[in-house]
Scaffold this active site. Structure first.
Site, PDB file in Angstrom:
ATOM      1  N   CYS A 107       3.456  -3.081  -4.763  1.00  0.00           N
ATOM      2  CA  CYS A 107       4.076  -2.153  -3.810  1.00  0.00           C
ATOM      3  C   CYS A 107       2.989  -1.378  -3.089  1.00  0.00           C
ATOM      4  O   CYS A 107       2.020  -0.922  -3.714  1.00  0.00           O
ATOM      5  CB  CYS A 107       4.994  -1.195  -4.571  1.00  0.00           C
ATOM      6  SG  CYS A 107       5.797   0.017  -3.503  1.00  0.00           S
ATOM      7  N   HIS A 117      13.633  -5.131  -3.626  1.00  0.00           N
ATOM      8  CA  HIS A 117      12.519  -4.180  -3.782  1.00  0.00           C
ATOM      9  C   HIS A 117      12.584  -3.098  -2.701  1.00  0.00           C
ATOM     10  O   HIS A 117      12.490  -1.908  -2.997  1.00  0.00           O
ATOM     11  CB  HIS A 117      11.188  -4.952  -3.717  1.00  0.00           C
ATOM     12  CG  HIS A 117       9.975  -4.077  -3.788  1.00  0.00           C
ATOM     13  ND1 HIS A 117       9.105  -4.073  -4.842  1.00  0.00           N
ATOM     14  CD2 HIS A 117       9.487  -3.165  -2.901  1.00  0.00           C
ATOM     15  CE1 HIS A 117       8.147  -3.180  -4.632  1.00  0.00           C
ATOM     16  NE2 HIS A 117       8.349  -2.620  -3.445  1.00  0.00           N
ATOM     17  N   GLU A 118      12.755  -3.533  -1.436  1.00  0.00           N
ATOM     18  CA  GLU A 118      12.765  -2.552  -0.331  1.00  0.00           C
ATOM     19  C   GLU A 118      13.977  -1.629  -0.433  1.00  0.00           C
ATOM     20  O   GLU A 118      13.860  -0.419  -0.200  1.00  0.00           O
ATOM     21  CB  GLU A 118      12.755  -3.251   1.031  1.00  0.00           C
ATOM     22  CG  GLU A 118      11.535  -4.114   1.324  1.00  0.00           C
ATOM     23  CD  GLU A 118      10.207  -3.477   0.960  1.00  0.00           C
ATOM     24  OE1 GLU A 118      10.074  -2.238   1.031  1.00  0.00           O
ATOM     25  OE2 GLU A 118       9.297  -4.214   0.575  1.00  0.00           O
TER      26      GLU A 118
END
Ligand code: NI
Length: 169
Positions: A92, A134-135
């Protein structure tokens, strides 16, 4: 990581195709490309709105990477299409230099809007499904380390994968 702005629930976007929204997206795209990321969420640049971008082009530096179309996704909703999750490595841009093994749904439907308010409705698998999850987690104040089940599977990228270039999300 550690900045309280990454831990908030982001607000929905109500107005599309505005100069402010286009400026935000230009800033996000610049940031993602400058950092060579696979995705970025607005809270990562301190903007508390439900806006994410992602995309992976074929790149000889990342021969294993699946292609994902460059996408602007606003007010996203994810529906898992499997019960089981699969684990794979994630990084990330807000957690630089580290990677961890993170469970995600391998098959999802996602819906949302582009910057003009047009509907996006896709069913995807694999890395595409992973990067969207994830986003979208960033919009609910969740960073991937919070999802790691086995903390022995969390470490420095250059120790876990020496000599390998990897993209962050
Ligand atoms: Ni991220």
């Amino acid at each position: 990581m550690g900045d309280a702005r990454l831990l908030r629930i982001a607000d929905k976007v109500h107005d599309f195709d505005t100069p402010q929204l286009h400026a935000l997206l230009a800033d996000m795209l610049d940031t993602m490309q400058a950092l060579d990321g696979a995705g970025l969420a607005a809270p990562q640049i301190g903007v508390n709105l439900r806006v994410v971008i992602f995309g992976v082009q074929r790149n000889p530096r990342y021969p294993d990477a699946e292609e994902v179309p460059l996408t602007v996704l606003i007010n996203p909703v994810i529906t898992p299409l499997t019960e089981a999750m699969e684990e794979d490595w994630e990084g990330c841009l807000s957690v630089p230099g580290l990677r961890g093994l993170v469970p995600r749904f391998p098959h999802i439907r996602y819906q949302g809007f582009d910057e003009y308010g047009a509907l996006i409705d896709r069913t995807v698998t694999g890395f595409h499904a992973r990067v969207v999850q994830h986003e979208c987690d960033h919009l609910d104040g969740i960073l991937y380390p919070m999802r790691i089940r086995d903390m022995t599977q969390f470490g420095y990228t250059d120790v876990l994968f020496p000599g390998r270039e990897m993209q962050d999300e």
